[in-house]
Design a protein around this motif. Structure first.
Motif, PDB file in Angstrom:
ATOM      1  N   GLN A  76     -16.501  -0.227  28.683  1.00 28.62           N
ATOM      2  CA  GLN A  76     -16.109   0.623  27.551  1.00 28.62           C
ATOM      3  C   GLN A  76     -17.415   1.064  26.915  1.00 28.62           C
ATOM      4  OE1 GLN A  76     -15.119  -1.642  24.113  1.00 28.62           O
ATOM      5  NE2 GLN A  76     -13.509  -0.228  23.455  1.00 28.62           N
ATOM      6  N   VAL A 112     -13.663   2.708  18.254  1.00 30.94           N
ATOM      7  CA  VAL A 112     -13.508   1.331  17.785  1.00 30.94           C
ATOM      8  C   VAL A 112     -14.856   0.884  17.219  1.00 30.94           C
ATOM      9  CG1 VAL A 112     -12.801  -1.012  18.409  1.00 30.94           C
ATOM     10  CG2 VAL A 112     -11.790   0.944  19.575  1.00 30.94           C
ATOM     11  N   LYS A 161     -17.086  -2.259  16.207  1.00 29.51           N
ATOM     12  CA  LYS A 161     -17.110  -3.679  16.564  1.00 29.51           C
ATOM     13  C   LYS A 161     -18.357  -4.380  16.022  1.00 29.51           C
ATOM     14  CE  LYS A 161     -15.266  -4.430  20.705  1.00 29.51           C
ATOM     15  NZ  LYS A 161     -15.191  -4.498  22.190  1.00 29.51           N
ATOM     16  N   ARG A 202     -13.870 -11.996  17.050  1.00 23.26           N
ATOM     17  CA  ARG A 202     -14.204 -11.049  15.975  1.00 23.26           C
ATOM     18  C   ARG A 202     -12.993 -10.246  15.539  1.00 23.26           C
ATOM     19  NH1 ARG A 202     -18.330  -7.890  19.268  1.00 23.26           N
ATOM     20  NH2 ARG A 202     -16.677  -8.384  20.735  1.00 23.26           N
ATOM     21  N   GLY A 203     -12.136  -9.907  16.514  1.00 20.92           N
ATOM     22  CA  GLY A 203     -10.933  -9.135  16.202  1.00 20.92           C
ATOM     23  C   GLY A 203     -10.101  -9.844  15.142  1.00 20.92           C
ATOM     24  N   ASP A 212     -12.420   4.736  22.407  1.00 22.67           N
ATOM     25  CA  ASP A 212     -11.123   4.048  22.457  1.00 22.67           C
ATOM     26  C   ASP A 212     -10.620   4.123  23.887  1.00 22.67           C
ATOM     27  OD1 ASP A 212      -8.523   3.072  22.044  1.00 22.67           O
ATOM     28  OD2 ASP A 212      -7.790   5.114  21.698  1.00 22.67           O
ATOM     29  N   VAL A 213     -10.399   2.969  24.500  1.00 24.36           N
ATOM     30  CA  VAL A 213      -9.972   2.972  25.904  1.00 24.36           C
ATOM     31  C   VAL A 213      -8.517   2.539  26.076  1.00 24.36           C
ATOM     32  CG1 VAL A 213     -12.255   2.750  26.946  1.00 24.36           C
ATOM     33  CG2 VAL A 213     -11.056   0.704  26.159  1.00 24.36           C
ATOM     34  N   TYR A 214      -7.819   2.355  24.953  1.00 22.38           N
ATOM     35  CA  TYR A 214      -6.401   1.980  25.026  1.00 22.38           C
ATOM     36  C   TYR A 214      -5.534   3.224  24.823  1.00 22.38           C
ATOM     37  CZ  TYR A 214      -7.633  -3.006  24.829  1.00 22.38           C
ATOM     38  OH  TYR A 214      -8.125  -4.266  25.097  1.00 22.38           O
ATOM     39  N   GLU A 258      -4.360  -6.237  29.775  1.00 22.56           N
ATOM     40  CA  GLU A 258      -5.571  -7.027  29.513  1.00 22.56           C
ATOM     41  C   GLU A 258      -5.607  -8.276  30.399  1.00 22.56           C
ATOM     42  OE1 GLU A 258      -5.069  -7.693  25.276  1.00 22.56           O
ATOM     43  OE2 GLU A 258      -6.567  -6.150  24.851  1.00 22.56           O
ATOM     44  N   ASN A 312     -13.537 -10.689  28.206  1.00 21.41           N
ATOM     45  CA  ASN A 312     -12.198 -10.886  27.678  1.00 21.41           C
ATOM     46  C   ASN A 312     -11.956  -9.919  26.526  1.00 21.41           C
ATOM     47  OD1 ASN A 312      -9.685 -11.957  27.281  1.00 21.41           O
ATOM     48  ND2 ASN A 312     -10.401 -13.688  26.063  1.00 21.41           N
ATOM     49  N   ASP A 353     -15.125  -6.240  26.537  1.00 26.37           N
ATOM     50  CA  ASP A 353     -15.944  -7.180  25.777  1.00 26.37           C
ATOM     51  C   ASP A 353     -16.906  -7.835  26.762  1.00 26.37           C
ATOM     52  OD1 ASP A 353     -16.929  -8.745  23.766  1.00 26.37           O
ATOM     53  OD2 ASP A 353     -15.112  -9.964  23.485  1.00 26.37           O
TER      54      ASP A 353
HETATM   55  P1  GDP Z   1     -13.366 -10.429  20.171  1.00 28.23           P
HETATM   56  O1  GDP Z   1     -12.198 -10.475  19.218  1.00 28.23           O
HETATM   57  O2  GDP Z   1     -14.626 -10.926  19.535  1.00 28.23           O
HETATM   58  O3  GDP Z   1     -13.071 -11.115  21.456  1.00 28.23           O
HETATM   59  O4  GDP Z   1     -13.647  -8.866  20.487  1.00 28.23           O
HETATM   60  P2  GDP Z   1     -13.097  -7.894  21.638  1.00 28.23           P
HETATM   61  O5  GDP Z   1     -14.190  -7.017  22.066  1.00 28.23           O
HETATM   62  O6  GDP Z   1     -12.422  -8.676  22.712  1.00 28.23           O
HETATM   63  O7  GDP Z   1     -12.025  -7.014  20.879  1.00 28.23           O
HETATM   64  C1  GDP Z   1     -10.903  -7.576  20.239  1.00 28.23           C
HETATM   65  C2  GDP Z   1      -9.663  -6.769  20.498  1.00 28.23           C
HETATM   66  O8  GDP Z   1      -9.826  -5.429  20.040  1.00 28.23           O
HETATM   67  C3  GDP Z   1      -9.337  -6.585  21.972  1.00 28.23           C
HETATM   68  O9  GDP Z   1      -8.649  -7.676  22.516  1.00 28.23           O
HETATM   69  C4  GDP Z   1      -8.465  -5.356  21.936  1.00 28.23           C
HETATM   70  O10 GDP Z   1      -7.121  -5.733  21.704  1.00 28.23           O
HETATM   71  C5  GDP Z   1      -8.988  -4.584  20.752  1.00 28.23           C
HETATM   72  N1  GDP Z   1      -9.740  -3.423  21.263  1.00 28.23           N
HETATM   73  C6  GDP Z   1     -10.961  -3.411  21.855  1.00 28.23           C
HETATM   74  N2  GDP Z   1     -11.295  -2.181  22.273  1.00 28.23           N
HETATM   75  C7  GDP Z   1     -10.270  -1.385  21.926  1.00 28.23           C
HETATM   76  C8  GDP Z   1     -10.007   0.018  22.103  1.00 28.23           C
HETATM   77  O11 GDP Z   1     -10.781   0.772  22.675  1.00 28.23           O
HETATM   78  N3  GDP Z   1      -8.819   0.491  21.591  1.00 28.23           N
HETATM   79  C9  GDP Z   1      -7.924  -0.298  20.966  1.00 28.23           C
HETATM   80  N4  GDP Z   1      -6.811   0.245  20.492  1.00 28.23           N
HETATM   81  N5  GDP Z   1      -8.126  -1.627  20.820  1.00 28.23           N
HETATM   82  C10 GDP Z   1      -9.282  -2.158  21.287  1.00 28.23           C
END
Ligand code: GDP
Ligand code: MN
Length: 398
Positions: A20, A48, A50, A58-59, A105-107, A116, A208, A222
């Motif tokens: 991403q 997004v 982050k 972090r989410g 945004d890749v979703y 996922e 993940n 991620d």
């Molecule tokens: P973590 O919580 O630290 O593990 O961070 P992540 O990089 O795994 O992101 C957390 C969550 O954000 C992911 O599991 C996704 O559900 C959501 N997310 C990440 N990228 C995107 C995106 O491009 N679009 C959307 N809608 N959700 C995203």
């Protein structure tokens, strides 16, 4: 050495793993510029934001947010930059966010629902082989998956001498329930991911989630990457990725002094030469009813200067109630270490405000004991046997 998500993704990208895409920003304005650029390059409408800190989850802590227009990009970036992000993997105080990664945004919606998965590459120390661990249950805590539905976690062992075989990559794609274009893309993803892990001398690559987009592309959303410190000398470019703001300040100082120090939660500081003896000493402290405050290997050249440096490091930790020095004099002579302790006392004076238990064994141990016992005004007790040292630690703690 741990990396930020954006650094891990850079490494993945350089080995042909689809990621991403994103750009780092340290202010709201930079985030807007980054978002515009990403729209130009990828056509993404949404972005997004982050938080970039060395901690997962972090989410859950509010450090990953979707922005549907440039105003939201700016507002969310401003809100996340500078915040103390608390996640299930940080302390109560959280971690200060210095920068964010603005990503595409890749979703996005399409023919299929995005899916996922979980995937990590690591060393299985019990078999001496590398291992790919993967699961259909991506996006959530892998520890929770392991507890509740362990049968949904698969592993694939890789002989490092042979490398990842193509059939293994196919088996992984199959077990993840993929077919068609996604199946093919996953085999490619797995192969480049393994190559990235192998060639970068990493100890962990954890992705993940791995995402299957609505149009069947497989990508890393991620990236949690730990590089092997001992191999950094042959990866100068990765070594420069170190972000000391994310690291324990005492550990940073110890590394600069060439001491092998790992901070722990307990109340007994340890100063030991040799990693094996250091681990045995930590066990000993536990047996004596204490908890080690640190792992510290002063190495083979435990001279007076290093001994003093080690005391300073250990005493930076306010939880320390006693220090156990356990040195085996092989190359280093015990009397020189003892002199180091006496000198450290002289130089540091009141700074050493906890009792010290010293066990020096090996070359010139008798002389060392005489030196310690003969020096006046030191809050030091010497011990000869391992057990005796443990009992003395127990005594000063109770
Ligand atoms: P973590 O919580 O630290 O593990 O961070 P992540 O990089 O795994 O992101 C957390 C969550 O954000 C992911 O599991 C996704 O559900 C959501 N997310 C990440 N990228 C995107 C995106 O491009 N679009 C959307 N809608 N959700 C995203
Ligand atoms: Mn994640």
């Amino acid at each position: 050495m741990d990396l930020h998500e954006y650094q891990g993704k850079e490494i993945l990208n350089s080995f042909g793993v689809r990621i991403q895409r994103g750009i780092v920003a340290t202010t709201g304005e930079e985030a807007v510029e980054a978002a515009k650029k990403l729209t130009e390059e990828t056509g993404t409408g949404w972005h997004v934001i982050k938080a970039q800190v060395h901690a997962g989850g972090r989410g859950k802590g509010g450090g990953v947010k979707l922005a549907k227009n440039l105003q939201e990009v700016e507002d969310i970036a401003n809100q996340i930059i500078g915040m103390n992000l608390v996640t299930p993997q940080t302390s109560k105080e959280g971690k200060k966010v210095n920068q964010v990664l603005v990503t595409e945004d890749v979703y996005y919606p399409g023919d299929n629902e995005p899916e996922e998965y979980y995937m990590s590459v690591l060393l299985n120390r019990s078999t001496g082989k590398n291992m790919i661990m993967y699961s259909t249950e991506g996006g959530m805590d892998i520890e929770t998956v392991a507890d509740e539905t362990p049968d949904l976690i698969f592993t694939e062992e890789i002989d490092p001498a042979v490398g990842l075989m193509p059939f293994q990559a196919r088996k992984i794609a199959f077990n993840l329930g993929l077919s068609g274009a996604a199946f093919k893309d996953m085999t490619k993803f797995v192969q480049s991911l393994y190559k990235a892990f192998d060639k970068s001398d990493s100890s962990l690559f954890e992705i993940n989630p791995v995402l299957k987009t609505s149009d069947d592309k497989i990508m890393a959303v991620d990236a949690k990457v730990s590089l092997d410190d001992s191999a950094l000398f042959r990866h100068k470019d990765y070594a420069e990725m170190r972000d000391e703001r994310e690291e324990n300040p005492v550990e940073v100082e110890a590394r600069k002094a060439g001491l092998n120090y790992v901070a722990l939660d307990g109340n007994v500081g340890c100063m030991v030469n040799g990693a094996g003896l250091a681990m045995a000493t930590m066990d000993l402290i536990k047996q004596a009813g204490g908890e080690p405050a640190n792992f510290l290997d002063v190495g083979g050249t435990a001279d007076a200067k290093r001994v003093e440096e080690a005391f300073r490091l250990i005493l930076k930790d306010e939880k320390v109630e006693a220090i156990l020095v356990n040195i085996f004099g092989g190359i280093v002579r015990c009397d020189r270490v003892a002199q180091g302790i006496v000198d450290a006392y002289k130089n540091m004076g009141d700074e050493i405000n906890v009792p010290i238990i010293v066990r020096l064994q090996g070359t010139n141990a008798d002389k060392a004991k005489e030196l310690i016992d003969g020096a006046s005004g030191l809050n030091v007790e010497s011990a000869v046997q391992f057990k005796e040292a443990a009992d003395k630690v127990h005594k000063v703690l109770s």
